[in-house]
Design an enzyme around this catalytic site. Structure first.
Site, PDB file in Angstrom:
ATOM      1  N   TYR A  65      -1.572   9.762   2.038  1.00 22.09           N
ATOM      2  CA  TYR A  65      -0.458   9.102   1.340  1.00 22.09           C
ATOM      3  C   TYR A  65       0.233  10.078   0.403  1.00 22.09           C
ATOM      4  CZ  TYR A  65       1.754   6.704  -2.547  1.00 22.09           C
ATOM      5  OH  TYR A  65       2.635   6.341  -3.534  1.00 22.09           O
ATOM      6  N   LEU A 112      12.710   1.272   8.969  1.00 24.19           N
ATOM      7  CA  LEU A 112      13.398   2.563   8.963  1.00 24.19           C
ATOM      8  C   LEU A 112      13.136   3.372  10.233  1.00 24.19           C
ATOM      9  CD1 LEU A 112      13.036   3.849   5.284  1.00 24.19           C
ATOM     10  CD2 LEU A 112      14.803   2.396   6.291  1.00 24.19           C
ATOM     11  N   ASN A 132      -5.028  -1.675  -6.819  1.00 23.73           N
ATOM     12  CA  ASN A 132      -4.695  -1.260  -8.179  1.00 23.73           C
ATOM     13  C   ASN A 132      -5.404  -2.140  -9.200  1.00 23.73           C
ATOM     14  OD1 ASN A 132      -2.936   0.716  -7.149  1.00 23.73           O
ATOM     15  ND2 ASN A 132      -1.292  -0.786  -6.972  1.00 23.73           N
ATOM     16  N   LYS A 175       4.228  12.133   0.205  1.00 27.59           N
ATOM     17  CA  LYS A 175       5.146  12.275  -0.934  1.00 27.59           C
ATOM     18  C   LYS A 175       5.506  13.746  -1.158  1.00 27.59           C
ATOM     19  CE  LYS A 175       5.331   7.889  -2.211  1.00 27.59           C
ATOM     20  NZ  LYS A 175       6.557   7.091  -2.017  1.00 27.59           N
ATOM     21  N   ASN A 186       4.557  -5.499   3.824  1.00 24.94           N
ATOM     22  CA  ASN A 186       3.674  -5.646   2.664  1.00 24.94           C
ATOM     23  C   ASN A 186       4.397  -6.375   1.537  1.00 24.94           C
ATOM     24  OD1 ASN A 186       1.219  -5.287   1.291  1.00 24.94           O
ATOM     25  ND2 ASN A 186       1.988  -3.474   0.240  1.00 24.94           N
ATOM     26  N   SER A 229       5.499  10.109  -6.632  1.00 28.55           N
ATOM     27  CA  SER A 229       4.245   9.639  -7.226  1.00 28.55           C
ATOM     28  C   SER A 229       3.551  10.753  -7.975  1.00 28.55           C
ATOM     29  CB  SER A 229       3.335   9.137  -6.098  1.00 28.55           C
ATOM     30  OG  SER A 229       2.009   8.974  -6.532  1.00 28.55           O
ATOM     31  N   ALA A 230       2.781  10.373  -8.994  1.00 27.67           N
ATOM     32  CA  ALA A 230       1.964  11.358  -9.703  1.00 27.67           C
ATOM     33  C   ALA A 230       0.885  11.949  -8.829  1.00 27.67           C
ATOM     34  CB  ALA A 230       1.330  10.702 -10.932  1.00 27.67           C
ATOM     35  N   ARG A 287      -5.766   6.491 -17.189  1.00 26.66           N
ATOM     36  CA  ARG A 287      -4.508   6.607 -16.466  1.00 26.66           C
ATOM     37  C   ARG A 287      -3.337   6.304 -17.402  1.00 26.66           C
ATOM     38  NH1 ARG A 287      -7.750   8.621 -13.775  1.00 26.66           N
ATOM     39  NH2 ARG A 287      -8.310   8.257 -11.589  1.00 26.66           N
TER      40      ARG A 287
END
Length: 341
Positions: free
Chosen positions: A149, A60, A199, A153, A36, A125-126, A231
């Site tokens: 997703y 990875l 986004n 996290k 990406n 991440s929030a 946000r």
């Protein structure tokens, strides 16, 4: 000179962090599978910093290849960005997200431990706060995410908590990002999503540059001042500098720890606030259309960033207007992103 391994270092946040690391005298090794991102980023990093990174086109999931990098380099610490990251896509191919993000991280942690490398900065991440915590979000809140997703996290944070309890050599910063936008002020690196942007800011910039006809605003009836979602936006350069502060803390503390930090501005901006700020910064009109709410979106969230200020000595320096200015500088100079015509 300390050597930092940066996974996902050709991505949006990773590339900006590589620039800041190089400019502060670190040696940088980048591992990225380029699923990406674009290798052209490496040339841009050199153009900005005057320095090169050692780049490995490695996934990875390839543990042996990862191990060979640690054999070839004396790594002091790792910043881990690599991972699939689209909330919507993660609901469509959840098993791919779990396999990639979790197995890749486990491979990385295994290889690190085998080479006695335990300083680790994790790109969290929030989204780990879920949808039921009050705002502003504080680091001690319970964690719960609404997407595969986000759950990766949460799970990786738990991996790291458990690893620290089992082996106190681990020394970990969990950096919970809010909404990174903007670009490097040089205009040489910025956000370059594949396909339709997930986004807000790259969607706005693509409208401004003529790649899209109008902005889709998902939800105009939220209980917010103008009805659109609110946000916490943070300039990507501020965010990158937060990683430097986290590394410095890990390197300087005598007693190892694992700590979570919110990296956000501590205030919210609505979608239409961002549109107006961008129009002012770019002198471009952004047509938009109010669309139905997206499943899983919440009306408003923003950070309490006090812990990062107190313990890392970090706080945001750049305004929403500067985020918009730099995002437009990047997009207007690179209308097709990193694709060279």
């Amino acid at each position: 000179m300390k050597t930092i391994l940066v996974t996902g270092g050709t991505g949006f946040i990773g590339s900006h962090t590589c620039v800041e690391l190089l400019q502060q005298g670190y040696s940088v090794v980048v591992v990225d599978n380029l699923c990406n991102s674009n290798a052209e980023v490496l040339n841009r990093i050199h153009a900005i910093s005057g320095e090169n990174v050692d780049f490995y086109h490695v996934d990875l999931l390839d543990k042996a290849a990862l191990d060979s990098i640690f054999i070839d380099h004396d790594i002091d610490a790792v910043i881990h960005f690599a991972g699939l990251k689209a909330v919507g896509e993660s609901t469509q191919i959840p098993l791919s997200y779990y396999h990639n993000n979790l197995t890749g991280t486990l491979n990385l942690l295994d290889v690190m431990a085998s080479h006695n490398v335990f300083d680790f900065v994790f790109s969290s991440s929030a989204t780990v706060y879920g949808e039921h915590n009050p705002i502003p979000y504080v680091e001690h809140f319970p964690l719960n995410s609404t997407s595969p997703y986000g759950r990766t996290k949460v799970m990786i944070e738990q991996f790291l908590q458990d690893a620290f309890v089992s082996d106190p050599r681990w020394n970990v910063s969990l950096l919970r990002y809010f909404n990174p936008v903007g670009a490097h002020p040089s205009g040489l690196i910025g956000e370059d999503p594949n396909g339709i942007p997930n986004n807000l800011m790259p969607f706005i910039t693509q409208v401004a540059v003529g790649k899209r006809s109008s902005l889709s605003v998902f939800g105009g009836d939220y209980p917010t001042p103008d009805g659109t979602g609110v946000r916490d936006y943070i300039h990507v350069v501020d965010l990158a500098l937060g990683h430097i502060k986290a590394l410095e803390k890990l390197a300087s503390q005598a007693v190892k720890s694992i700590d979570a930090y919110n990296l956000g501005a501590g205030k919210g901006s609505s979608v239409l606030d961002v549109v107006r700020a961008f129009e002012k910064a770019s002198n471009k009109k952004i047509p938009y259309e109010i669309m139905p709410r997206r499943a899983g979106d919440i009306a408003e969230f923003y950070a309490d960033p006090q812990k990062a200020a107190d313990e890392l000595g970090w706080e945001v320096q750049l305004s929403l207007e500067e985020m918009c200015r730099d995002a437009w500088h990047w997009q207007s100079n690179n209308p097709n992103g990193y694709v060279l015509e």
